[in-house]
Design a protein around this motif. Structure first.
Motif, PDB file in Angstrom:
ATOM      1  N   ARG A  12     -39.590 108.837 110.988  1.00 27.85           N
ATOM      2  CA  ARG A  12     -40.854 109.177 111.628  1.00 27.85           C
ATOM      3  C   ARG A  12     -41.669 108.494 110.443  1.00 27.85           C
ATOM      4  NH1 ARG A  12     -41.245 114.164 112.014  1.00 27.85           N
ATOM      5  NH2 ARG A  12     -42.769 114.500 110.528  1.00 27.85           N
ATOM      6  N   GLN A  13     -43.025 107.948 111.105  1.00 31.65           N
ATOM      7  CA  GLN A  13     -43.841 107.391 110.253  1.00 31.65           C
ATOM      8  C   GLN A  13     -45.128 107.981 110.618  1.00 31.65           C
ATOM      9  OE1 GLN A  13     -42.638 104.175 108.342  1.00 31.65           O
ATOM     10  NE2 GLN A  13     -44.160 105.205 106.858  1.00 31.65           N
ATOM     11  N   TRP A  63     -46.472  96.067 106.347  1.00 35.62           N
ATOM     12  CA  TRP A  63     -45.994  95.950 107.751  1.00 35.62           C
ATOM     13  C   TRP A  63     -45.820  94.476 108.146  1.00 35.62           C
ATOM     14  CZ3 TRP A  63     -44.294  99.997 110.683  1.00 35.62           C
ATOM     15  CH2 TRP A  63     -44.691 101.385 110.151  1.00 35.62           C
ATOM     16  N   ASP A  64     -44.768  94.164 108.661  1.00 35.28           N
ATOM     17  CA  ASP A  64     -44.431  92.810 109.453  1.00 35.28           C
ATOM     18  C   ASP A  64     -44.925  91.644 108.380  1.00 35.28           C
ATOM     19  OD1 ASP A  64     -44.184  94.147 111.747  1.00 35.28           O
ATOM     20  OD2 ASP A  64     -46.432  94.035 112.303  1.00 35.28           O
ATOM     21  N   ASP A  65     -44.306  91.646 107.211  1.00 35.44           N
ATOM     22  CA  ASP A  65     -44.496  90.631 106.155  1.00 35.44           C
ATOM     23  C   ASP A  65     -45.871  90.636 106.006  1.00 35.44           C
ATOM     24  OD1 ASP A  65     -41.381  90.703 106.279  1.00 35.44           O
ATOM     25  OD2 ASP A  65     -41.693  88.988 107.535  1.00 35.44           O
ATOM     26  N   ARG A 111     -53.842 102.039 100.490  1.00 39.83           N
ATOM     27  CA  ARG A 111     -53.731 102.097 101.738  1.00 39.83           C
ATOM     28  C   ARG A 111     -52.170 102.551 102.171  1.00 39.83           C
ATOM     29  NH1 ARG A 111     -56.433 100.089 106.077  1.00 39.83           N
ATOM     30  NH2 ARG A 111     -54.789  98.839 106.865  1.00 39.83           N
ATOM     31  N   ILE A 112     -51.615 103.615 102.513  1.00 39.15           N
ATOM     32  CA  ILE A 112     -50.095 103.713 102.525  1.00 39.15           C
ATOM     33  C   ILE A 112     -50.063 104.447 103.853  1.00 39.15           C
ATOM     34  CG2 ILE A 112     -49.814 103.968 100.116  1.00 39.15           C
ATOM     35  CD1 ILE A 112     -49.994 107.003 100.258  1.00 39.15           C
ATOM     36  N   TRP A 113     -48.816 104.365 104.490  1.00 32.26           N
ATOM     37  CA  TRP A 113     -48.207 105.094 105.541  1.00 32.26           C
ATOM     38  C   TRP A 113     -46.954 106.118 105.038  1.00 32.26           C
ATOM     39  CZ3 TRP A 113     -50.245 100.223 105.490  1.00 32.26           C
ATOM     40  CH2 TRP A 113     -51.045 100.188 106.266  1.00 32.26           C
ATOM     41  N   LEU A 140     -49.735 101.461 112.831  1.00 40.52           N
ATOM     42  CA  LEU A 140     -48.274 101.151 112.492  1.00 40.52           C
ATOM     43  C   LEU A 140     -48.218  99.809 113.019  1.00 40.52           C
ATOM     44  CD1 LEU A 140     -46.413 104.460 113.535  1.00 40.52           C
ATOM     45  CD2 LEU A 140     -47.686 104.040 111.489  1.00 40.52           C
ATOM     46  N   GLY A 141     -47.631  98.870 112.397  1.00 40.47           N
ATOM     47  CA  GLY A 141     -46.893  97.668 112.544  1.00 40.47           C
ATOM     48  C   GLY A 141     -45.687  97.695 113.447  1.00 40.47           C
ATOM     49  N   LYS A 142     -45.190  96.729 113.788  1.00 41.68           N
ATOM     50  CA  LYS A 142     -43.816  96.493 114.215  1.00 41.68           C
ATOM     51  C   LYS A 142     -42.667  96.958 113.203  1.00 41.68           C
ATOM     52  CE  LYS A 142     -40.938  93.482 117.207  1.00 41.68           C
ATOM     53  NZ  LYS A 142     -40.678  92.378 117.798  1.00 41.68           N
ATOM     54  N   THR A 143     -42.695  96.322 112.081  1.00 36.38           N
ATOM     55  CA  THR A 143     -41.415  96.568 111.300  1.00 36.38           C
ATOM     56  C   THR A 143     -42.073  96.711 109.876  1.00 36.38           C
ATOM     57  OG1 THR A 143     -40.163  94.785 112.600  1.00 36.38           O
ATOM     58  CG2 THR A 143     -39.475  95.421 110.134  1.00 36.38           C
ATOM     59  N   PRO A 144     -41.798  97.891 109.116  1.00 39.59           N
ATOM     60  CA  PRO A 144     -42.012  98.034 107.815  1.00 39.59           C
ATOM     61  C   PRO A 144     -41.468  97.079 106.893  1.00 39.59           C
ATOM     62  CG  PRO A 144     -40.537  99.778 108.493  1.00 39.59           C
ATOM     63  CD  PRO A 144     -40.879  99.053 109.865  1.00 39.59           C
TER      64      PRO A 144
END
Length: 382
Positions: A46-47, A74-76, A36-38, A84-88
């Protein structure tokens, strides 16, 4: 684009040097990328949506062998959904950047290397193939990420030493090193890295200001000091222990409606002009303790907000397309837009220097950025 196509593109761009080509072929990226990748884009602006190898194997392989970064966490690790999470918080870096930084590192046979930020294990795997696993140590703060990296490396027949720990402290058990490379950005070079590098050795690390902008610092160590120029623009995730603490917008107007107690003025400097990556970098070198955000509106206008980290000062600058002047409101002991203008004009007055004209020096007293020479430190705005 498959592995041969990516290799050709990287060689043509100059990122993949001939001495690294055999290692590129022997250590394929696909062995180090989870299902699983973004996929991102090269400049990090952009993501794209998540790609799942089990559902879209062709799309997954296309992403792996594209010259783009791939977010893998994402998000630790606290975000587990498909969106998408908040923070990669972990990734496989853009191949162009990986091999450009390895070229900056300039390793030779027999060199010992410390890597900060193991991630998927590809970068330290490349180093282990080139130098031998016994000469490569990699530190990863996230135990789950480190476990995945070690599994990837074992499957590829590689055996660098992977340590779970705080990258700021380096790893004395393997010191001294000929080279240290970080695959996460810092706002301050930990002095442990300098102490653990041999005189004449190199530290290659992404380095950025709180305000914005980031570049690769290539520092030569001389005893307890390190100094060198920036080589290229970059956009990496920040070392977890140095992630900036930016107070929320609501901490500034103190419950009052805008413009609160702010003083109004106008400027002819467009907010657009201060938004470039190198412009942010140059401004950030001169404006400590300041950061910004943008509030966008449906009609194409926006407000650039600038804040001080102590929550005592703020400024708003309103952008309208085609306008020749822009409304400014400033509040607090620091006149943050005035500082921004002064910093921008300093950069403009010195010929709009790119990253490669800037440098960084680190010693026991801290670090100092400079322009063209360590004898010309970048001044703080006043």
């Amino acid at each position: 684009m498959g592995p041969s196509g990516l290799a050709s593109a990287l060689v043509a761009s100059g990122a993949l040097q001939p001495d690294w080509l055999p290692t590129f072929k022997a250590v394929p990226r696909e062995l180090f990328v989870p299902d699983r990748i973004w996929p991102g884009i090269a400049d990090g602006t952009r993501q794209n949506p998540m790609v799942d190898r089990t559902k879209a194997p062709d799309g997954w392989l296309t992403a792996v062998y594209s010259d783009i970064p791939l977010t893998t966490q994402w998000d630790d690790g606290n975000h587990t959904g498909d969106g998408l999470g908040k923070t990669p918080s972990s990734s496989s870096s853009q191949p162009h950047m990986v091999f450009s930084m390895l070229a900056d590192l300039d390793v030779k046979d027999g060199h010992r290397v410390l890597e900060i930020g193991t991630g998927t294990g590809w970068n330290s795997g490349l180093l282990a193939h080139r130098l031998g696993g016994g000469n490569v140590v990699s530190i990863e703060f996230d135990a789950a990420v480190a476990k995945g990296a070690m599994e990837n490396q074992r499957a590829a027949g590689l055996s660098p030493l992977v340590i779970v720990g705080d990258g700021r402290r380096g790893y004395t058990g393997g010191a001294p090193y000929d080279r240290i490379i970080a695959t996460c950005s810092v706002g301050e070079v930990p002095h442990a890295w300098v102490d653990q590098t041999l005189t004449g050795g190199l530290i290659v690390t992404p380095w950025g200001t709180l305000y914005g902008g980031e570049a690769i610092a290539r520092l030569t160590v001389d005893g307890g000091t390190a100094s060198g120029r920036f080589t290229r623009s970059s956009a990496f995730m920040r070392l977890r222990q140095q992630r900036p603490n930016r107070p929320p917008h609501d901490a500034y107007l103190k419950g009052q409606a805008w413009p609160a107690d702010g003083e109004r003025s106008t400027t002819t400097l467009s907010p657009v002009e201060v938004g470039g990556w190198v412009e942010q970098f140059a401004i950030g070198l001169q404006m400590s303790g300041a950061f910004w955000s943008v509030e966008r509106y449906d009609d194409g206008t926006y407000t650039l907000w600038t804040y001080s980290t102590d929550t005592l000062s703020w400024a708003s600058t309103d952008y309208e397309p085609g306008a020749e002047s822009f409304e400014v409101v400033q509040s607090g002991p620091r006149r943050l837009w005035d500082e921004t203008e002064a910093a921008y004009l300093w950069w403009e007055g010195h010929g709009r220097p790119g990253f490669d004209r800037f440098g960084l020096s680190v010693d026991s007293d801290g670090e100092r950025a400079w322009l063209d020479s360590p004898d010309h430190p970048v001044p703080a705005v006043s």
